[in-house]
Design a protein around this motif. Structure first.
Motif, PDB file in Angstrom:
ATOM      1  N   ARG A  60       0.819  -1.211   0.000  1.00 27.53           N
ATOM      2  CA  ARG A  60       0.000   0.000   0.000  1.00 27.53           C
ATOM      3  C   ARG A  60       0.852   1.259   0.000  1.00 27.53           C
ATOM      4  O   ARG A  60       0.577   2.212  -0.725  1.00 27.53           O
ATOM      5  N   ASP A 109       9.700 -10.307   1.489  1.00 19.80           N
ATOM      6  CA  ASP A 109       9.018 -11.162   0.522  1.00 19.80           C
ATOM      7  C   ASP A 109       7.505 -11.175   0.740  1.00 19.80           C
ATOM      8  O   ASP A 109       6.790 -11.915   0.084  1.00 19.80           O
ATOM      9  N   ASP A 110       7.012 -10.364   1.659  1.00 20.74           N
ATOM     10  CA  ASP A 110       5.577 -10.335   1.903  1.00 20.74           C
ATOM     11  C   ASP A 110       5.103  -8.888   1.881  1.00 20.74           C
ATOM     12  O   ASP A 110       5.432  -8.102   2.771  1.00 20.74           O
ATOM     13  N   ASP A 119       2.382  -7.649   2.521  1.00 16.66           N
ATOM     14  CA  ASP A 119       1.393  -7.289   3.539  1.00 16.66           C
ATOM     15  C   ASP A 119       2.023  -6.890   4.863  1.00 16.66           C
ATOM     16  O   ASP A 119       1.324  -6.509   5.787  1.00 16.66           O
ATOM     17  N   ARG A 120       3.338  -6.996   4.952  1.00  9.66           N
ATOM     18  CA  ARG A 120       3.987  -6.566   6.197  1.00  9.66           C
ATOM     19  C   ARG A 120       3.881  -5.055   6.346  1.00  9.66           C
ATOM     20  O   ARG A 120       3.844  -4.319   5.365  1.00  9.66           O
ATOM     21  N   LEU A 121       3.883  -4.609   7.594  1.00 11.42           N
ATOM     22  CA  LEU A 121       3.811  -3.165   7.819  1.00 11.42           C
ATOM     23  C   LEU A 121       5.212  -2.561   7.724  1.00 11.42           C
ATOM     24  O   LEU A 121       6.201  -3.177   8.134  1.00 11.42           O
ATOM     25  N   GLY A 134       7.510  -2.424  10.685  1.00  9.70           N
ATOM     26  CA  GLY A 134       8.170  -3.643  11.142  1.00  9.70           C
ATOM     27  C   GLY A 134       9.484  -3.920  10.425  1.00  9.70           C
ATOM     28  O   GLY A 134      10.167  -4.885  10.761  1.00  9.70           O
TER      29      GLY A 134
END
Lengths: 337, 274
Positions: free
Chosen positions: B101, B141-142, B144-146, B149
């Motif tokens: 995002r 690799d993701d 959706d992590r914030l 973090g």
């Protein structure tokens, strides 16, 4: 395990746990009849009343602002409808437009002041809150000589805004609440505008530099909060066939509490519409569901306070867990949404 | 050296805020595929200079050129549209947004479902992860992590990858290594070199001379708003640069002072001055 960790990272988690906690508490200590509670209209009607406003207020809070003038806008919407269509006897459509128009005007004032000045929006909307209280009371007394105005709406308006549905005591605003929730969910989580709202709450300057029309969006959100509040007032005036100057003040903090229980960060940038929705239900059940328990009604504020603190603490905890979440190797991130 | 047209050039730029002159007569050039290290102590005017480049401030006088063409930025958006991207010390500025995002803030990819245009989360996440992995950060690799973090180095890398993905030609890095540990800083330096290899003009602001020496082709030292030195790689030693930044010979003097003290006092360093 994977599903659990994905669940915990969502903004709505604390509100779901709060809801379960409250139900368990009422069940164990209050001997609540869950079947009766589930079928009851009182808490659902109340949830719809605060929920319609809580959705736009939640979006506004995610964008980093706050609006407390909503407290005055609920009675303002009701009085506008009742004075225009009840006292002066104009067709109900003028009453409806008058109520929504007042919402748009106050929202514009809040929004323009918010983007043109550096005054915190808590203070700006405190100002418009008190000013609107004065306008509603003085206006009502000057125009009608009374602080309570009767209204009789035609059938179509009753059907749309003030009907009881399911042959019982559920109000049609529940449908409106569900529609508002669906719309809010689409805007925040599915459309690109949702990304703008999150970005505005994260960092206004960066959002502006990224080309997001921050000022226009802030004003739009203020218009939505004020108008949704006057919409609720209008529905209630039509439903109860009258409007009083006094109603609606408690709603400010009840609405904001619902939003916060729902996992929206007070400083903006984090939250979700499903969270606000469940937070609203939780709040309504605590507030109205207590009548279905053996617990004395006078304790309800204590329960709300404790629940609010517990929910906020859980929210902090889960937000940190979400921040520190690192997927394990081979863990496909797609399951997280 | 061949005189090619600089991607970005400043000619005699001055900036003052009211009666206070912050930048005096700055003339600088940066070419494609070159790292310009902007060195200077706190308060030397580095921030004002990069804000001028990024369109936040307008120069009081002087001219700016891109590819030999005169430019004037009214707002940060103008500079961004010309391909000037600034990455700040803490990288991602939206700590509570997901990688996918935040990568696409303001330029979200959408797809059609019936009458609705919805945010294409899958494409956003995949593009963002791919962009940053191309810079060698395979730990992300993701999507959706914030952002909050990620480690400091990962955030910097993501921000740089984002700028490159959206076609930046001039990359302004504002103290990217200041808050990082040794290993994280070396990650960021490698990404700076990668950006350079891809033909970007990089302006690297720092006060860590070691980091500057590691990646810089061209060095400029600012002292009290004026360009105190402007030299190419290899023309000055580490010590000389440090001394320049400290505003003269102060540090070198201090070194010799300590050494001579230790010689005459059986190897003990001098007591700290009060």
């Amino acid at each position: 395990m994977d599903i659990m960790s994905a669940f915990i990272r969502r903004p709505a988690t604390a509100s779901v746990l709060s809801l379960i906690g409250v139900l368990l508490f009422y069940f164990i200590f209050g001997g609540v009849d869950l079947e009766k509670l589930g079928g009851a209209a009182s808490w659902l009607n109340y949830a719809a009343r605060i929920g319609i406003v809580a959705i736009p207020v939640g979006l506004l809070m995610i964008s980093g602002e706050i609006d407390i003038s909503i407290g005055a806008m609920i009675p303002a919407g009701a009085m506008a409808t009742a004075i225009i269509s009840g006292y002066y006897g104009l067709p109900i459509i003028f009453g409806i437009l008058g109520a929504l128009g007042i919402g748009v005007i106050v929202g514009l004032i809040n929004g323009v002041l918010a983007v043109r000045t550096t005054v915190p929006t808590l203070i700006i909307t405190l100002g418009t809150l008190i000013a609107m209280q004065g306008i509603v009371l003085a206006g009502s007394v000057i125009l009608t000589g009374n602080a309570s105005v009767p209204l009789s709406a035609p059938d179509w308006a009753k059907t749309l805004f003030g009907q009881l549905i399911f042959g019982g005591s559920h109000q049609v605003v529940i449908i409106w609440w569900l529609a508002f929730t669906l719309l809010g969910w689409f805007i925040l989580h599915q459309s690109r505008f949702g990304n703008w709202i999150f970005a505005m709450g994260g960092d206004k300057v960066s959002a502006r530099n990224a080309g997001i029309p921050v000022d226009r969006f802030t004003i739009l959100l203020f218009v939505l909060t004020a108008t949704s509040a006057s919409f609720v007032g209008m529905c209630h005036a039509i439903l109860f066939n009258s409007a009083q100057v006094s109603g609606g003040m408690n709603d400010i903090f009840n609405i904001i509490a619902s939003v916060v229980v729902g996992g929206v960060l007070l400083s903006g940038g984090f939250g979700s519409v499903p969270g606000i929705f469940i937070g609203t239900i939780t709040f309504a059940i605590v507030n109205k569901g207590i009548d279905f328990t053996d617990i004395d009604r006078n304790w309800s504020s204590l329960i709300i306070g404790v629940m609010l603190l517990a929910a906020v603490l859980m929210n902090n905890r889960f937000r940190n867990m979400a921040l520190n979440y690192v997927p394990r190797k081979k863990d496909k991130g797609g399951s997280a949404k | 050296m061949t005189e090619k047209t600089a991607v970005l050039e400043l000619r005699n730029v001055n900036k003052s805020f009211g009666p206070i002159d912050v930048l005096h007569d700055i003339s600088l050039k940066v070419n494609a595929g070159e790292v310009l290290c902007l060195l200077g102590d706190n308060g030397a005017g580095k921030s004002t200079l990069i804000k001028t480049l990024a369109g936040v401030h307008k120069p009081t006088s002087g001219e700016m050129f891109m590819d030999g063409e005169k430019v004037s930025f009214e707002r940060p958006k103008d500079a961004a549209d010309r391909g000037i991207a600034t990455v700040h010390q803490f990288g991602g500025t939206f700590p509570l947004m997901t990688i996918g995002r935040s990568f696409f803030v303001g330029v979200e990819p959408t797809k059609r479902i019936g009458p609705f245009r919805i945010f294409d989360r899958k494409t956003a996440n995949e593009t963002a992860v791919k962009a940053v992995q191309e810079f060698g950060i395979t730990r992300i690799d993701d999507g959706d992590r914030l952002i909050g973090g990620l480690s400091g180095g990962e955030r910097q890398s993501l921000a740089i990858a984002r700028a490159v993905h959206f076609g930046a030609r001039v990359l302004i890095l504002d103290e990217p290594t200041a808050a990082l540990g040794v290993k994280q800083a070396s990650h960021v330096l490698r990404i700076v070199l990668e950006a350079k290899k891809r033909g970007l003009a990089v302006i690297f602001i720092t006060h860590q001379v070691t980091h500057a020496m590691a990646v810089g082709d061209h060095f400029a030292v600012l002292i009290r708003g004026a360009l105190a030195a402007n030299f190419m790689r290899g023309e000055k030693s580490r010590e000389e640069i440090t001394d320049l930044m400290a505003g003269g010979e102060a540090l070198a003097d201090l070194d010799t002072e300590i050494e001579s003290h230790m010689e005459t006092h059986e190897g003990h360093p001098p007591p700290p001055a009060h």
